[in-house]
Design a protein around this motif. Structure first.
Motif, PDB file in Angstrom:
ATOM      1  N   VAL A   1      -0.068 -26.027  -7.748  1.00  0.00           N
ATOM      2  CA  VAL A   1       0.031 -26.241  -9.313  1.00  0.00           C
ATOM      3  C   VAL A   1       0.515 -24.995  -9.990  1.00  0.00           C
ATOM      4  N   ALA A   2      -0.142 -23.785  -9.551  1.00  0.00           N
ATOM      5  CA  ALA A   2       0.293 -22.614 -10.347  1.00  0.00           C
ATOM      6  C   ALA A   2       1.930 -22.120 -10.013  1.00  0.00           C
ATOM      7  N   GLN A   3       2.402 -22.492  -8.768  1.00  0.00           N
ATOM      8  CA  GLN A   3       3.728 -22.280  -8.627  1.00  0.00           C
ATOM      9  C   GLN A   3       4.550 -23.309  -9.517  1.00  0.00           C
ATOM     10  N   HIS A   4       4.060 -24.316  -9.671  1.00  0.00           N
ATOM     11  CA  HIS A   4       4.737 -25.631 -10.355  1.00  0.00           C
ATOM     12  C   HIS A   4       4.716 -25.284 -11.737  1.00  0.00           C
ATOM     13  N   ALA A   5       3.398 -25.020 -12.194  1.00  0.00           N
ATOM     14  CA  ALA A   5       3.028 -24.983 -13.871  1.00  0.00           C
ATOM     15  C   ALA A   5       3.647 -23.654 -14.399  1.00  0.00           C
ATOM     16  N   GLY A   6       3.631 -22.659 -13.238  1.00  0.00           N
ATOM     17  CA  GLY A   6       3.915 -21.257 -13.859  1.00  0.00           C
ATOM     18  C   GLY A   6       2.510 -20.499 -14.744  1.00  0.00           C
TER      19      GLY A   6
ATOM     20  N   PRO B   1      -0.381 -29.825 -20.948  1.00  0.00           N
ATOM     21  CA  PRO B   1      -0.031 -30.284 -19.627  1.00  0.00           C
ATOM     22  C   PRO B   1      -1.413 -29.821 -18.651  1.00  0.00           C
ATOM     23  N   PHE B   2      -1.824 -30.719 -17.767  1.00  0.00           N
ATOM     24  CA  PHE B   2      -2.933 -30.652 -16.878  1.00  0.00           C
ATOM     25  C   PHE B   2      -2.811 -30.902 -15.551  1.00  0.00           C
ATOM     26  N   TRP B   3      -3.419 -30.393 -14.507  1.00  0.00           N
ATOM     27  CA  TRP B   3      -3.510 -30.796 -13.087  1.00  0.00           C
ATOM     28  C   TRP B   3      -4.844 -30.624 -12.718  1.00  0.00           C
TER      29      TRP B   3
ATOM     30  N   MET C   1      -9.877 -28.189 -12.824  1.00  0.00           N
ATOM     31  CA  MET C   1      -8.654 -28.627 -13.576  1.00  0.00           C
ATOM     32  C   MET C   1      -8.041 -27.259 -13.997  1.00  0.00           C
ATOM     33  N   ALA C   2      -6.537 -27.463 -13.912  1.00  0.00           N
ATOM     34  CA  ALA C   2      -5.671 -26.372 -14.480  1.00  0.00           C
ATOM     35  C   ALA C   2      -5.047 -26.967 -15.654  1.00  0.00           C
TER      36      ALA C   2
END
Length: 404
Positions: free
Chosen positions: A147-152, A134-136, A196-197
């Motif tokens: 993104v970090a808050q959503h992905a963990g 999974p990427f953002w 990219m995360a």
């Protein structure tokens, strides 16, 4: 069949190849082309680059300047232009390729995507449907925080345009976001403000699947080398070995993924497809549309090295990917600390290294300003088993440490 897939005609004697990028890998590639009768013009942005010493002609030019690059190609009129550096004016290569009188490798599209992690990942995941972690993408610290808050956590943050590993960070907590953003956006030689995360996927191992794409009378074909296992070792060392044992089902999936991404990019030559493997599951990570550092192991493992395969494919000649022996390699890179070679007799260190059974080395003694990170040398070893070969390569590296 696309224009890029036009069947290749075998190269005439003394076909001219212009190499854009004259680093250590290009030095080996130059020799491979010359052994097949080609004349090589090696181009780089600085004088006395490694490939300059063996090429038929050496040129210093600004490869990221579209006008300068176009003028150089028009002046030299090569039959083939081969991009081996990361920072090249893609617009100039597109214009040259569209004229039709010069073949350009990799394809201009591949050259552009190799500098655009976002475009490459969207091609793989969105257009081709390849499995990925999974990427953002984020264009600011605030977006990356969201993104970090959503992905963990943990979360890997990478620049959208930089060398593999350069500017990467692993986020473990919210306080890591801003430092990771700053590290990513200043990495590489191209200014950018996107990152990219990617979710950290728990995998068994990572591989490079060297994939050779050719074209002939029956159309495009892809050929696979045995999978190469690799890992980055603390202290600026890339360890790689061939073959990496894999479940048959996973190997079939890996080949399918590699074929789909390579055929989408088009052209001829060697592609280093990076994959993540967990059991029978395989995830696409990235693809380098040219020579690959982990492919240096093929100097001893295969009948034809990655350099010979690349040259043959580009010239329209037959290839084979036969592995003749399990092998391992350790690529050593320059670090921040000064080297200690002045305190060690190079002849003694080299003699000690080569006492290791079935060993070999490549020492990169000249400055290589065109590469990041800069390679210092490669330790190579073969054995009946890749585990033994890896141990031998480590012993070679240890013996050579005093040189670096």
């Amino acid at each position: 069949m696309t224009e890029d897939d036009t069947p290749a005609q075998p190269a005439a004697a003394r076909s001219t190849v212009m190499l854009l990028g004259a680093g250590e890998l290009s030095r080996e590639l130059t020799l491979a082309f010359q052994q097949l009768g080609a004349e090589v013009i090696a181009v780089d942005r600085y004088a006395d680059a490694p490939a300059h010493g063996v090429a038929d002609r050496a040129v210093v030019a600004r490869m990221n300047d579209a006008d300068a690059l176009t003028a150089l190609i028009e002046k030299e009129s090569p039959r083939y232009v081969v991009a081996e550096a990361g920072l090249i004016a893609a617009d100039a290569l597109i214009a040259v390729a569209e004229r039709g009188d010069v073949e350009v490798f990799p394809t201009p599209r591949s050259t552009r995507l190799s500098l655009d992690r976002e475009g490459l990942r969207r091609l793989a995941a969105d257009e081709l449907g390849l499995p990925t972690a999974p990427f953002w993408f984020a264009g600011s610290v605030e977006e990356l925080t969201a993104v970090a808050q959503h992905a963990g956590f943990p979360l890997v943050v990478k620049p959208v345009a930089a060398a593999p590993g350069e500017g990467e960070s692993v986020l473990l907590r919210a306080e890591d976001v801003e430092p990771a953003w700053q590290r990513a956006v200043v990495a590489g030689r191209i200014p950018h403000n996107r990152v990219m995360a990617e979710t950290v996927v728990d995998v068994d191992f990572e591989i490079t699947l060297l994939t050779v794409r050719t074209t002939g009378p029956t159309g495009p074909a892809v050929h696979f080398c045995e999978p190469i296992g690799h890992r980055q070792v603390d202290g600026g060392v890339l360890e790689c070995w061939q073959p990496q044992p894999m479940p048959p089902a996973a190997l079939d999936v890996a080949k399918s993924i590699a074929a789909r991404i390579v055929n989408s990019l088009g052209g001829r030559g060697v592609f280093g497809v990076e994959l993540l493997v967990r059991g029978d599951e395989v995830y696409f990570d990235s693809v380098r549309p040219r020579l690959h550092d982990s492919g240096l192991v093929t100097l001893r493992s295969q009948r034809l090295s990655e350099f010979e395969l690349h040259a043959r494919a580009i010239l329209g000649l037959p290839v084979d990917t036969i592995m003749v022996s399990p092998a391992a390699a350790e690529v050593v890179y320059a670090g921040a600390e000064p080297t200690t070679g002045s305190h060690v007799d190079p002849q003694v260190a080299l003699a000690d290294a080569l006492t290791v059974a079935e060993s070999d080395v490549r020492l990169f003694n000249r400055p290589d300003d065109g590469e990041t990170p800069r390679r210092l040398g490669v330790a190579l070893a073969t054995a009946a088993d890749p585990i033994v070969a890896r141990d031998r390569a480590k012993r070679v590296t240890t013996a050579l440490r005093g040189l670096w």
